[in-house]
Design an enzyme around this catalytic site. Structure first.
Site, mmCIF file in Angstrom:
data_model
loop_
_atom_site.group_PDB
_atom_site.id
_atom_site.type_symbol
_atom_site.label_atom_id
_atom_site.label_comp_id
_atom_site.label_asym_id
_atom_site.label_seq_id
_atom_site.Cartn_x
_atom_site.Cartn_y
_atom_site.Cartn_z
ATOM 1 N N MET A 1 0.852 -1.192 0.000
ATOM 2 C CA MET A 1 0.000 0.000 0.000
ATOM 3 C C MET A 1 0.883 1.235 0.000
ATOM 4 O O MET A 1 1.882 1.291 0.710
ATOM 5 C CB MET A 1 -0.908 0.010 1.235
ATOM 6 C CG MET A 1 -1.814 1.237 1.309
ATOM 7 S SD MET A 1 -2.795 1.296 2.832
ATOM 8 C CE MET A 1 -1.531 1.786 4.023
ATOM 9 N N GLN B 1 -3.595 3.254 -2.869
ATOM 10 C CA GLN B 1 -2.760 2.633 -3.885
ATOM 11 C C GLN B 1 -2.351 1.246 -3.392
ATOM 12 O O GLN B 1 -1.755 1.114 -2.323
ATOM 13 C CB GLN B 1 -1.532 3.490 -4.153
ATOM 14 C CG GLN B 1 -1.829 4.811 -4.836
ATOM 15 C CD GLN B 1 -2.130 4.616 -6.312
ATOM 16 O OE1 GLN B 1 -1.235 4.570 -7.135
ATOM 17 N NE2 GLN B 1 -3.401 4.501 -6.646
ATOM 18 N N GLU C 1 3.489 16.086 -6.216
ATOM 19 C CA GLU C 1 2.482 15.029 -6.306
ATOM 20 C C GLU C 1 1.331 15.303 -5.343
ATOM 21 O O GLU C 1 1.402 16.171 -4.480
ATOM 22 C CB GLU C 1 3.093 13.667 -5.936
ATOM 23 C CG GLU C 1 4.180 13.181 -6.861
ATOM 24 C CD GLU C 1 4.671 11.798 -6.482
ATOM 25 O OE1 GLU C 1 4.727 10.949 -7.382
ATOM 26 O OE2 GLU C 1 4.975 11.559 -5.300
ATOM 27 N N PHE D 1 -3.634 5.101 -10.704
ATOM 28 C CA PHE D 1 -2.849 5.903 -9.775
ATOM 29 C C PHE D 1 -3.783 6.735 -8.885
ATOM 30 O O PHE D 1 -4.992 6.554 -8.888
ATOM 31 C CB PHE D 1 -1.875 6.796 -10.535
ATOM 32 C CG PHE D 1 -0.576 6.119 -10.928
ATOM 33 C CD1 PHE D 1 -0.454 4.741 -10.962
ATOM 34 C CD2 PHE D 1 0.539 6.873 -11.282
ATOM 35 C CE1 PHE D 1 0.730 4.116 -11.322
ATOM 36 C CE2 PHE D 1 1.726 6.268 -11.644
ATOM 37 C CZ PHE D 1 1.828 4.899 -11.662
ATOM 38 N N SER D 2 -3.210 7.662 -8.150
ATOM 39 C CA SER D 2 -3.947 8.389 -7.115
ATOM 40 C C SER D 2 -5.015 9.319 -7.679
ATOM 41 O O SER D 2 -4.962 9.732 -8.839
ATOM 42 C CB SER D 2 -2.970 9.194 -6.259
ATOM 43 O OG SER D 2 -2.100 8.347 -5.562
ATOM 44 N N TRP E 1 5.904 -2.393 -4.591
ATOM 45 C CA TRP E 1 5.095 -1.542 -5.473
ATOM 46 C C TRP E 1 4.940 -2.185 -6.845
ATOM 47 O O TRP E 1 5.915 -2.580 -7.482
ATOM 48 C CB TRP E 1 5.764 -0.178 -5.622
ATOM 49 C CG TRP E 1 4.954 0.795 -6.429
ATOM 50 C CD1 TRP E 1 4.078 1.723 -5.957
ATOM 51 C CD2 TRP E 1 4.928 0.930 -7.868
ATOM 52 N NE1 TRP E 1 3.507 2.425 -6.994
ATOM 53 C CE2 TRP E 1 4.015 1.953 -8.182
ATOM 54 C CE3 TRP E 1 5.578 0.270 -8.912
ATOM 55 C CZ2 TRP E 1 3.744 2.354 -9.493
ATOM 56 C CZ3 TRP E 1 5.304 0.649 -10.231
ATOM 57 C CH2 TRP E 1 4.402 1.681 -10.496
ATOM 58 N N TRP F 1 9.802 6.780 0.423
ATOM 59 C CA TRP F 1 10.228 6.076 -0.789
ATOM 60 C C TRP F 1 11.704 5.674 -0.750
ATOM 61 O O TRP F 1 12.120 4.820 -1.537
ATOM 62 C CB TRP F 1 9.955 6.939 -2.015
ATOM 63 C CG TRP F 1 8.527 6.893 -2.450
ATOM 64 C CD1 TRP F 1 7.624 7.924 -2.427
ATOM 65 C CD2 TRP F 1 7.816 5.770 -2.983
ATOM 66 N NE1 TRP F 1 6.396 7.506 -2.898
ATOM 67 C CE2 TRP F 1 6.494 6.179 -3.251
ATOM 68 C CE3 TRP F 1 8.169 4.443 -3.252
ATOM 69 C CZ2 TRP F 1 5.527 5.322 -3.772
ATOM 70 C CZ3 TRP F 1 7.204 3.584 -3.777
ATOM 71 C CH2 TRP F 1 5.905 4.025 -4.030
ATOM 72 N N ASP G 1 -0.075 5.623 -1.400
ATOM 73 C CA ASP G 1 -0.908 6.806 -1.192
ATOM 74 C C ASP G 1 -2.359 6.493 -0.832
ATOM 75 O O ASP G 1 -3.002 5.670 -1.507
ATOM 76 C CB ASP G 1 -0.950 7.668 -2.452
ATOM 77 C CG ASP G 1 0.419 8.038 -2.980
ATOM 78 O OD1 ASP G 1 1.415 7.713 -2.322
ATOM 79 O OD2 ASP G 1 0.476 8.649 -4.060
ATOM 80 N N ARG H 1 -0.703 14.134 -12.803
ATOM 81 C CA ARG H 1 -1.437 13.118 -12.046
ATOM 82 C C ARG H 1 -2.086 13.649 -10.768
ATOM 83 O O ARG H 1 -1.942 14.795 -10.386
ATOM 84 C CB ARG H 1 -0.509 11.970 -11.686
ATOM 85 C CG ARG H 1 0.752 12.323 -10.928
ATOM 86 C CD ARG H 1 1.533 11.042 -10.642
ATOM 87 N NE ARG H 1 2.805 11.269 -9.997
ATOM 88 C CZ ARG H 1 3.977 11.324 -10.628
ATOM 89 N NH1 ARG H 1 4.023 11.183 -11.939
ATOM 90 N NH2 ARG H 1 5.095 11.503 -9.958
ATOM 91 N N ASP H 2 -2.815 12.739 -10.130
ATOM 92 C CA ASP H 2 -3.350 12.865 -8.774
ATOM 93 C C ASP H 2 -4.429 13.948 -8.656
ATOM 94 O O ASP H 2 -4.314 14.885 -7.866
ATOM 95 C CB ASP H 2 -2.217 13.143 -7.776
ATOM 96 C CG ASP H 2 -1.064 12.185 -7.900
ATOM 97 O OD1 ASP H 2 -1.275 11.092 -8.440
ATOM 98 O OD2 ASP H 2 0.054 12.524 -7.471
#
Length: 562
Positions: free
Chosen positions: A138, A156, A309, A196-197, A164, A396, A140, A257-258
């Site tokens: 898991m 996620q 992000e 994705f998010s 991942w 990360w 985000d 993204r996101d």
């Protein structure tokens, strides 16, 4: 804590070794036993990913996850639902000179068929009162919203391993932000990309035409490009139907993204803020389908050490003033104050078209000064006009290496946000959500691996958590400098990453009078009781911390009532 939704593993599993049909140096087909619901795939984390394609009885391809199938030994199993499949078509990657002879791989000897899959906890570091996936990877939190007495948390998720990969929206719900029930995956990969998010809103106005109070989800479809797609739910967020005209928003920017969606009352429009490389972009829409670009923000502001992000945008009260200001949340990786990821934010005004930051461009503000607080986003439609956020509790730099196997990563405790002034600047206040008080049990004299500490601070303070193996975490408050620090360099297992053994330091924006510390097996979250400081760090002690020393303060230990 998470409610287990699968039954006990292998009580009815087929133990017979599968017979692979080798088609080349890296290509195998396996026939599926259709009398069972799952094929249990053996995973070896150091192996390279294999592409596992499920071919149905109609010779159509239904799923193609990447799985680190076991070559030499087995770390754990993951379930692959068979449905109407008849064949697994598997492509291995890597050099056969190093990975060995295909037909001798461990996965063929231990692959099983079963109607059940065991998700009972086998990890000593699984948290007691933080949300975590029942198994798998898991990162985000996504799409969080509140409706009809339930808090919905999507995330996620990799259902096929604890590293991942295979990004999917997992799903959990809670009535109290503490006890979480795991539900089936909500949104899975399709021909446009992996998932994705993103975010969800409750469409109380029926703007999108899918029905009053439909749940509208926006997420990034990630493939050769990153585009924004929509799905809708008419059963309260349990299941989603993807919009037939996806993708809805596109760009030529690689990191695009996101999407975070919110309603802007003065302009009577929906706003989406998107991370676009090194800036945030704003779009508006009357119907959640057609979007108009409004403006961008950020090229000259804040920290740019990594990719921007997971944005969020909210209007918050400023303590003691009667004013409200807008806060733009910008998660960044790398670039955090102590390496890796972190959550920065900007305070200012938003008129429905453009965000204007009130600070100078060189000013950077962090929401949490620990190493393990990232992808912070809020629940939409929260009651009482609250702004409740949850973060991913990892970094990360080492998230794929932390010493767990059955699952990796958990979420922070829920936190309520507001704003406060300190000098000429306005900062984000972070307070543990009121639901955390319901977990407080009796006062106890000894530390446990899941408890809350309340420290009444008198001047400068030093606090040490320790165990019989000599492992310790030391926290210090410097009253003169008005700083708080946490030293985890001797906290336990730090061997999995050179970036883990760290001292993190935060400003307290005034005198620290009381400290609240939440301990939960592998995490420590420290808060100034007035919400002016937050720090989140993981720890992996060989045995729980049971010893507590405090200089310059008085400690009260509360047991956690689950």
């Amino acid at each position: 804590m998470t409610t287990i939704v699968a039954a006990v593993l292998m009580a009815t599993s087929a133990q017979a070794q599968v017979q692979p049909r080798v088609l080349g140096d890296n290509h195998v087909m396996v026939s599926i036993d259709t009398n069972y619901k799952y094929v249990l795939l053996p995973v070896e984390e150091r192996a390279e990913n294999a592409s596992v394609r499920v071919i149905g009885k109609d010779n159509q391809s239904y799923r193609r996850p990447n799985v680190r199938l076991s070559v030499d030994h087995i770390d754990y199993y993951v379930p692959l639902e068979i449905k109407d499949g008849q064949t697994l078509d598997i492509i291995f990657h890597g050099d056969r000179r190093t990975k060995g002879v295909l037909k001798e791989f461990a996965c063929w000897k231990e692959m099983k068929f079963s109607n059940t899959f065991d998700t009972s906890n086998v990890e000593r570091f699984r948290p007691e009162y933080h949300h975590s996936p029942v198994y798998g990877w898991m990162n985000d939190p996504n799409g969080m919203f509140y409706k009809d007495g339930e808090w919905h948390l999507y995330f996620q998720y990799n259902p096929f391993g604890s590293l991942w990969e295979n990004m999917t929206w997992g799903h959990s719900v809670s009535k109290d932000l503490i006890h979480w029930e795991a539900l089936p995956n909500a949104i899975e990969a399709d021909a446009i990309g992996t998932i994705f998010s993103g975010s969800c809103v409750v469409d109380t106005r029926n703007s999108a035409g899918f029905g009053k109070n439909a749940i509208i989800a926006y997420y990034t479809s990630a493939a050769e490009a990153q585009t924004q797609s929509m799905a809708y739910s008419t059963d309260g967020g349990r299941t989603f139907t993807k919009y037939e005209k996806n993708p809805v928003i596109t760009s030529d920017i690689p990191d695009f993204r996101d999407p975070k969606i919110f309603w802007h009352e003065p302009t009577q429009k929906w706003i989406v803020v998107l991370a676009a490389g090194q800036e945030m972009q704003f779009y508006s829409s009357p119907n959640l389908k057609e979007w108009t670009f409004e403006s961008s923000f950020g090229r000259e502001y804040g920290n740019h050490g990594g990719v921007w992000e997971c944005p969020d945008m909210m209007q918050l009260p400023v303590r003691g003033t009667g004013q409200q200001k807008w806060m733009l949340v910008c998660n960044i990786n790398p670039g955090g104050p102590f390496g890796g990821n972190a959550t920065q934010y900007f305070v200012g005004q938003f008129d429905g078209h453009k965000f204007t930051c009130e600070s100078k461009p060189e000013v950077t503000k962090w929401m949490d000064y620990g190493k393990d607080h990232y992808a912070t986003v809020s629940f939409s439609n929260a009651p009482e006009n609250r702004h409740v956020v949850i973060a991913w509790m990892s970094n990360w730099q080492y998230a794929n290496q932390v010493p767990t196997h059955q699952f990796r990563s958990s979420n922070s405790i829920p936190r309520d946000l507001d704003l406060f002034a300190d000098g000429e600047e306005t900062y984000c206040g972070v307070i543990p959500s009121k639901e955390m008080l319901a977990l407080r049990g009796n006062k106890v004299k000894k530390l446990t691996d899941a408890c809350e500490l309340v420290i009444d601070v008198r001047g400068s303070m030093e606090l040490t958590l320790g165990n019989a193996n000599g492992e310790e975490v030391t926290m210090r408050y410097d009253a003169q400098q008005q700083t708080f620090s946490m030293d985890r360099t001797k906290s336990g297992d730090c061997s999995f990453s050179e970036a883990f053994a760290t001292v993190t330091t935060a400003p307290t924006h005034g005198a620290l009078k009381q400290l609240r510390i939440f301990i939960d097996r592998c995490s420590i979250e420290a808060f100034a009781a007035d919400g002016k400081m937050a720090m989140t760090n993981l720890v992996f002690p060989s045995i729980p911390y049971t010893m507590l020393k405090v200089k310059g303060g008085k400690a009260t230990i509360y047991e956690i009532v689950k």
